[in-house]
Scaffold this active site. Structure first.
Site, PDB file in Angstrom:
ATOM      1  N   ASP A  52       0.755  -1.351  -0.110  1.00  0.00           N
ATOM      2  CA  ASP A  52      -0.120   0.030  -0.113  1.00  0.00           C
ATOM      3  C   ASP A  52       0.786   1.306  -0.027  1.00  0.00           C
ATOM      4  OD1 ASP A  52      -1.927  -2.046   0.046  1.00  0.00           O
ATOM      5  OD2 ASP A  52      -2.839  -1.162   2.110  1.00  0.00           O
TER       6      ASP A  52
ATOM      7  N   LYS B 282      -7.219  -5.035  -3.031  1.00  0.00           N
ATOM      8  CA  LYS B 282      -7.938  -5.446  -2.083  1.00  0.00           C
ATOM      9  C   LYS B 282      -8.806  -4.443  -1.366  1.00  0.00           C
ATOM     10  CE  LYS B 282      -4.150  -4.320   1.142  1.00  0.00           C
ATOM     11  NZ  LYS B 282      -4.747  -3.347   1.969  1.00  0.00           N
TER      12      LYS B 282
ATOM     13  N   CYS C  90      -2.008  -2.733   7.548  1.00  0.00           N
ATOM     14  CA  CYS C  90      -1.813  -3.694   6.562  1.00  0.00           C
ATOM     15  C   CYS C  90      -0.752  -4.648   6.667  1.00  0.00           C
ATOM     16  CB  CYS C  90      -2.071  -3.022   5.182  1.00  0.00           C
ATOM     17  SG  CYS C  90      -3.745  -2.241   5.020  1.00  0.00           S
TER      18      CYS C  90
HETATM   19  C1  VGL Z   1      -4.777   0.860   5.722  1.00  0.00           C
HETATM   20  C2  VGL Z   1      -6.437   1.696   6.960  1.00  0.00           C
HETATM   21  C3  VGL Z   1      -7.463   1.563   6.089  1.00  0.00           C
HETATM   22  C4  VGL Z   1      -3.119   0.329   5.542  1.00  0.00           C
HETATM   23  C5  VGL Z   1      -5.667   0.682   4.462  1.00  0.00           C
HETATM   24  O1  VGL Z   1      -2.788   0.239   4.152  1.00  0.00           O
HETATM   25  O2  VGL Z   1      -2.674   0.056   6.427  1.00  0.00           O
HETATM   26  N1  VGL Z   1      -5.164   1.208   6.830  1.00  0.00           N
HETATM   27  N2  VGL Z   1      -7.060   0.919   4.741  1.00  0.00           N
END
Ligand code: VGL
Ligand code: ZN
Length: 201
Positions: A12, A110, A155
Site C-alpha cells: 500500500d 484489496k 496492513c
Molecule cells: C490501511 C487503513 C485502512 C493500510 C488501509 O494500508 O494500512 N489502513 N486501509
C-alpha cells in the site's frame, strides 16, 4: 540477487497514505527510495493496492454520526472507521509516483467489496475470504517473504501475521515501514507479529 523462492511484498505505498493524502501516515513517503533499492535484490516483487468503492463501509462518511477513527461493529467484528481513502481510480489510490511500480510482477488489489475491509494482502477482514495472493505465491514456488510498506500497524501487520499462519517464512523490514500508531496500535502490532513468528528486522 536472492533465490527465486523469495519475494518482496510492498504494501500500500499509495498517495493517500503519504503526507498530503487522505489517510496520511507520518513520513509515509520517506520509505520509497529504500524500497526501490531493495526491489533490486528480489526476483519476485509484488505490490498491494488498497482499492475501495466510494461508498465503502470502512468509511466514517457511510455511518451517520460517526467520525473517522471511531469504531463500529461489522458482521465480521469490530472495524475502525477511516476517512474516505484509496477510492478506485483516484489519484489518492495511485502508487506514490517515486515508487518503481514498473518493477512489479504482480499488483494485488484489496478492499474492493463494499461491505468488507481488507487490511491483509491474503484475507479480507473476516479472515477467511482469500485475495488469491497465496495461490499466486505457491504456484511460483515462493516460500519466503519480506514485507515493507504502509501502515506497519494495519496492513503490514495483518499481512505478515496471515503469511506466517499460512506457513511462509516472513520478515518485516521495519525501517522500510511507517505506522499510523493510534491508541497503542503499533506496540500491539509488534507484539502480535512477534507472537506469530514474524521476524522483525
Ligand atoms: C490501511 C487503513 C485502512 C493500510 C488501509 O494500508 O494500512 N489502513 N486501509
Ligand atoms: Zn483502506
Amino acid at each position: 540477487m536472492r533465490p527465486a523462492t523469495e519475494a518482496l511484498i510492498v504494501i500500500d505505498v499509495q498517495n493517500d497514505f503519504c503526507p498530503g493524502g487522505a489517510l496520511a501516515v507520518p513520513e509515509g513517503d520517506a520509505i520509497v527510495p529504500g524500497i526501490n533499492t531493495l526491489m533490486g535484490d528480489f526476483a519476485a516483487v509484488i505490490l498491494t493496492q488498497d482499492w475501495h468503492p466510494a461508498d465503502h463501509l470502512s468509511f466514517a462518511s457511510q455511518h451517520p454520526g460517526k467520525a473517522p477513527m471511531e469504531m463500529t461493529e461489522m458482521p465480521y467484528g469490530p472495524q475502525v472507521l477511516w476517512p474516505d481513502h484509496c477510492i478506485q481510480g483516484s489519484t489518492g489510490a495511485a502508487f506514490h509516483t517515486a515508487l518503481d511500480s514498473d518493477r512489479a510482477d504482480m499488483v494485488i488489489r484489496k478492499g474492493f467489496r463494499r461491505g468488507i475491509d481488507s487490511y491483509s494482502a491474503f484475507f479480507e477482514n473476516d479472515r477467511t475470504t482469500p485475495t488469491g495472493l497465496e495461490g499466486y505465491l505457491r504456484s511460483r514456488g515462493i516460500e519466503t517473504l519480506t514485507l515493507v510498506g504502509l501502515a506497519t500497524d494495519f496492513c503490514v501487520n495483518y499481512s505478515a501475521v496471515d503469511a506466517a499462519r499460512l506457513g511462509f517464512a516472513v520478515t518485516v523490514r521495519q525501517e522500510l515501514c511507517r505506522a499510523i500508531d493510534f491508541g497503542g496500535s503499533l506496540a500491539a502490532a509488534q507484539e502480535g507479529m512477534a507472537a506469530a513468528g514474524v521476524s522483525l528486522a
